[in-house]
Design a protein around this motif. Structure first.
Motif, PDB file in Angstrom:
ATOM      1  N   CYS A  16       0.814  -1.225   0.000  1.00  0.00           N
ATOM      2  CA  CYS A  16       0.000   0.000   0.000  1.00  0.00           C
ATOM      3  C   CYS A  16       0.840   1.265   0.000  1.00  0.00           C
ATOM      4  N   ASN A  21      -0.960   3.493  -4.531  1.00  0.00           N
ATOM      5  CA  ASN A  21      -1.952   4.572  -4.521  1.00  0.00           C
ATOM      6  C   ASN A  21      -2.227   5.082  -5.933  1.00  0.00           C
ATOM      7  N   SER A  40      -1.837  -5.189   3.340  1.00  0.00           N
ATOM      8  CA  SER A  40      -0.632  -4.530   3.830  1.00  0.00           C
ATOM      9  C   SER A  40      -0.075  -5.362   4.984  1.00  0.00           C
ATOM     10  N   THR A  42       0.089  -4.247   7.950  1.00  0.00           N
ATOM     11  CA  THR A  42      -0.681  -3.887   9.139  1.00  0.00           C
ATOM     12  C   THR A  42      -2.140  -3.659   8.752  1.00  0.00           C
ATOM     13  N   LYS A  44      -4.165  -1.565  10.041  1.00  0.00           N
ATOM     14  CA  LYS A  44      -4.456  -0.128  10.025  1.00  0.00           C
ATOM     15  C   LYS A  44      -4.176   0.478   8.658  1.00  0.00           C
ATOM     16  N   LYS A  45      -3.031   0.123   8.086  1.00  0.00           N
ATOM     17  CA  LYS A  45      -2.664   0.673   6.781  1.00  0.00           C
ATOM     18  C   LYS A  45      -3.592   0.130   5.690  1.00  0.00           C
ATOM     19  N   PHE A  49      -6.178   2.402   3.326  1.00  0.00           N
ATOM     20  CA  PHE A  49      -6.072   2.326   1.868  1.00  0.00           C
ATOM     21  C   PHE A  49      -7.420   1.900   1.269  1.00  0.00           C
TER      22      PHE A  49
END
Length: 327
Positions: A16, A21, A40, A42, A44-45, A49
């Motif tokens: 990510c 992007n 990803s 993690t 969170k990431k 995304f």
């Protein structure tokens, strides 16, 4: 291979970072296509995304994404050193793979990836987006038809300044960082796609303190007398142009030649610049081509062929050998 003739193609993205992007943004412009899942390291990431690009699923591991049977195609946007591992993972699960350039770290890795794709009868392609951009296809047609005669000399460069940071992927030798694999691939691609494989290669390089190459100067000499002068650097801003000096004129792909750009032709003392009216970043063109291959049940691109990818990585290997660069 799945039958995707009349179906919306569900894409997954592994990694990510910045290039992911850009690809995701352009994927939103492609018809009958959806960004179905992202992965990803993690959660969170991955969640962030997925939220930004409206993906239906977000995974905290690449393995979890590869096991989702709803995914038809995966774009691999991880660092170079992970390309082989990530590609093999997806191919094992029968998912078509569009893997970011460079395809892998060396010829052996690329060979493994292609062999696995053939074994599984699954589509695999190196994501060298420049090949699919309209301005580059336009130049290739001019070269192929010898509209301005044969190429006598090619000059192509790609350079920008970045303050050295040993922790950044761009400079991390263990991840394939340095100028050659990251951006030097583009001038080499320009030479290979227009002049073919050279008769011999000359090259020299400078290095950062960690051993990653900071710049490369490369000369390809060809049987027919043509030459290609190629440069990549992370220590200075360069024009980043590709200029083809032909018998009856000059074809120049203007700044950021590898990305959406304009083409200026100089012939008989007159300059004519062609604008291609780009309105995307440019990653949609390779995605559209890949989708077409999937819908047709193809397992190899007729543009970015396996042989082309093998020749490209072999040239990168050859240059690394000459400048004594080892990963």
């Amino acid at each position: 291979m799945k039958n995707l003739k009349d179906k919306v193609i569900n894409w997954g993205i592994i990694g990510c970072g910045n290039i992911a992007n850009k690809f995701a943004k352009d994927l939103l412009t492609v018809e009958n296509t959806t960004l179905y899942a992202v992965a990803s390291r993690t959660q969170k990431k991955a969640d962030a995304f997925a939220l930004e690009y409206n993906a239906k699923k977000a995974f905290a591991s690449y393995e979890a994404l590869a096991k989702d049977k709803n995914i038809d195609a995966v774009y691999i946007a991880t660092p170079h050193a992970l390309h082989k591992e990530n590609t093999l993972l997806c191919l094992e699960h029968g998912i078509a793979v569009l893997c970011e350039k460079p395809f892998a770290m060396n010829s052996n890795e690329v060979g493994e990836m292609i062999a696995k794709a053939k074994e599984k009868n699954v589509l695999l392609m190196e994501a060298l987006w420049t090949y699919f951009l309209p301005h580059y296809q336009y130049v290739l047609d001019l070269v192929k038809t010898e509209t301005y005669g044969k190429i006598l000399k090619l000059e192509a460069d790609f350079g920008f300044y970045r303050a050295f940071n040993n922790n950044a992927r761009l400079f991390n030798k263990n991840l394939g960082g340095g100028s050659l694999l990251d951006i030097g691939i583009y001038p080499i691609f320009a030479a290979l796609s227009t002049l073919g494989i050279p008769k011999n290669i000359k090259a020299d390089a400078t290095y950062f303190e960690n051993g990653a190459d900071s710049s490369c100067n490369i000369t390809f000499n060809y049987e027919n007398g043509a030459t290609a002068l190629l440069k990549s650097t992370l220590v200075e801003d360069t024009p980043t142009e590709a200029t083809f000096y032909c018998e009856k004129g000059t074809i120049k792909i203007n700044s950021m030649f590898h990305a959406p750009s304009t083409v200026t032709i100089t012939s008989n003392g007159t300059d004519v610049t062609k604008d291609f009216g780009y309105n995307t970043i440019g990653y949609n063109y390779e995605a559209i081509h890949f989708n077409e291959l999937l819908r047709q049940g193809k397992t190899e691109s007729d543009i970015m062929t396996f042989d082309f990818s093998k020749n490209l990585i072999k040239l990168l290997d050859d240059v690394r050998s000459i400048i004594n660069l080892h990963y």
